[in-house]
Motif scaffolding. Sequence first.
Motif, PDB file in Angstrom:
ATOM      1  N   UNK A  30      -8.455   8.361  -0.950  1.00  0.00           N
ATOM      2  CA  UNK A  30      -7.611   8.913   0.113  1.00  0.00           C
ATOM      3  C   UNK A  30      -6.221   9.262  -0.406  1.00  0.00           C
ATOM      4  N   UNK A  31      -5.625   8.362  -1.187  1.00  0.00           N
ATOM      5  CA  UNK A  31      -4.304   8.624  -1.768  1.00  0.00           C
ATOM      6  C   UNK A  31      -4.326   9.866  -2.648  1.00  0.00           C
ATOM      7  N   UNK A  32      -5.366   9.986  -3.459  1.00  0.00           N
ATOM      8  CA  UNK A  32      -5.465  11.122  -4.378  1.00  0.00           C
ATOM      9  C   UNK A  32      -5.497  12.439  -3.608  1.00  0.00           C
ATOM     10  N   UNK A  33      -6.270  12.472  -2.533  1.00  0.00           N
ATOM     11  CA  UNK A  33      -6.373  13.692  -1.737  1.00  0.00           C
ATOM     12  C   UNK A  33      -5.056  13.981  -1.015  1.00  0.00           C
ATOM     13  N   UNK A  34      -4.506  12.971  -0.342  1.00  0.00           N
ATOM     14  CA  UNK A  34      -3.290  13.153   0.458  1.00  0.00           C
ATOM     15  C   UNK A  34      -2.075  13.510  -0.397  1.00  0.00           C
ATOM     16  N   UNK A  35      -1.978  12.928  -1.593  1.00  0.00           N
ATOM     17  CA  UNK A  35      -0.799  13.154  -2.428  1.00  0.00           C
ATOM     18  C   UNK A  35      -1.037  14.181  -3.530  1.00  0.00           C
ATOM     19  N   UNK A  39      -5.270  10.007  -9.317  1.00  0.00           N
ATOM     20  CA  UNK A  39      -5.611   8.617  -9.022  1.00  0.00           C
ATOM     21  C   UNK A  39      -4.370   7.763  -9.146  1.00  0.00           C
ATOM     22  N   UNK A  40      -4.573   6.487  -9.512  1.00  0.00           N
ATOM     23  CA  UNK A  40      -3.439   5.576  -9.665  1.00  0.00           C
ATOM     24  C   UNK A  40      -3.483   4.891 -11.026  1.00  0.00           C
ATOM     25  N   UNK A  41      -2.328   4.376 -11.442  1.00  0.00           N
ATOM     26  CA  UNK A  41      -2.197   3.604 -12.682  1.00  0.00           C
ATOM     27  C   UNK A  41      -1.792   2.190 -12.290  1.00  0.00           C
ATOM     28  N   UNK A  52       5.061 -12.026 -14.735  1.00  0.00           N
ATOM     29  CA  UNK A  52       4.651 -10.625 -14.672  1.00  0.00           C
ATOM     30  C   UNK A  52       4.413 -10.209 -13.226  1.00  0.00           C
ATOM     31  N   UNK A  53       4.579  -8.919 -12.971  1.00  0.00           N
ATOM     32  CA  UNK A  53       4.258  -8.359 -11.661  1.00  0.00           C
ATOM     33  C   UNK A  53       3.411  -7.113 -11.869  1.00  0.00           C
ATOM     34  N   UNK A  54       2.525  -6.850 -10.924  1.00  0.00           N
ATOM     35  CA  UNK A  54       1.698  -5.651 -10.967  1.00  0.00           C
ATOM     36  C   UNK A  54       2.540  -4.450 -10.545  1.00  0.00           C
ATOM     37  N   UNK A  55       2.249  -3.305 -11.160  1.00  0.00           N
ATOM     38  CA  UNK A  55       2.936  -2.062 -10.829  1.00  0.00           C
ATOM     39  C   UNK A  55       1.879  -0.994 -10.589  1.00  0.00           C
ATOM     40  N   UNK A  56       1.953  -0.328  -9.456  1.00  0.00           N
ATOM     41  CA  UNK A  56       1.042   0.769  -9.137  1.00  0.00           C
ATOM     42  C   UNK A  56       1.844   2.059  -9.046  1.00  0.00           C
ATOM     43  N   UNK A  57       1.356   3.096  -9.702  1.00  0.00           N
ATOM     44  CA  UNK A  57       1.963   4.420  -9.654  1.00  0.00           C
ATOM     45  C   UNK A  57       0.857   5.443  -9.459  1.00  0.00           C
ATOM     46  N   UNK A  58       1.209   6.566  -8.849  1.00  0.00           N
ATOM     47  CA  UNK A  58       0.253   7.659  -8.771  1.00  0.00           C
ATOM     48  C   UNK A  58       0.218   8.374 -10.115  1.00  0.00           C
ATOM     49  N   UNK A  59      -0.911   8.994 -10.419  1.00  0.00           N
ATOM     50  CA  UNK A  59      -1.106   9.665 -11.707  1.00  0.00           C
ATOM     51  C   UNK A  59      -1.382  11.150 -11.468  1.00  0.00           C
ATOM     52  N   UNK A  60      -0.482  11.967 -11.979  1.00  0.00           N
ATOM     53  CA  UNK A  60      -0.741  13.402 -11.975  1.00  0.00           C
ATOM     54  C   UNK A  60      -1.308  13.822 -13.326  1.00  0.00           C
ATOM     55  N   UNK A  61      -0.876  13.116 -14.381  1.00  0.00           N
ATOM     56  CA  UNK A  61      -1.365  13.381 -15.731  1.00  0.00           C
ATOM     57  C   UNK A  61      -1.481  12.046 -16.465  1.00  0.00           C
ATOM     58  N   UNK A  62      -2.684  11.633 -16.846  1.00  0.00           N
ATOM     59  CA  UNK A  62      -2.836  10.354 -17.562  1.00  0.00           C
ATOM     60  C   UNK A  62      -2.091  10.373 -18.895  1.00  0.00           C
TER      61      UNK A  62
END
Length: 124
Positions: A30-35, A39-41, A52-62
């Motif tokens: 859903x995120x990939x389509x809407x944004x 996908x996400x990293x 440590x903390x988790x970090x989520x980012x959207x991916x336009x280019x891996x």
Amino acid sequence: MELQSETFNPADFAWRGISLTPAAAAHVCDLAVKQGVQGIRLGIKTSGCAGFAYVLDTVTEPKADDLLFEVDGAKLWVPLQAMPFIDGTEVDYVREGLNQIFKFHNPKAQHECGCGESFGVQAE
């Protein structure tokens, strides 16, 4: 006798991988389509009282050193350098009260801080 220093290279290991629950995979799609992203990293950063903390980012280019994990069309990239800390992690997407959040079930996490925002690992 000459002592040689060995370096750690994450590329030398066979990883168990990262998995997504059906709810997490659906949300990533859903995120990939809407944004309009691929996908996400999932990465980590030094943070919090546990380490440590988790970090989520959207991916336009891996990135070149990202590993791709794909479940039901959902694409999740992980930087190779993060794998020793999160290998085997299951990513879930859950509702907690009025909030919907990603939850991480990391078998390498030995302890978490009280607020649940950071985690620590034991050296193997």
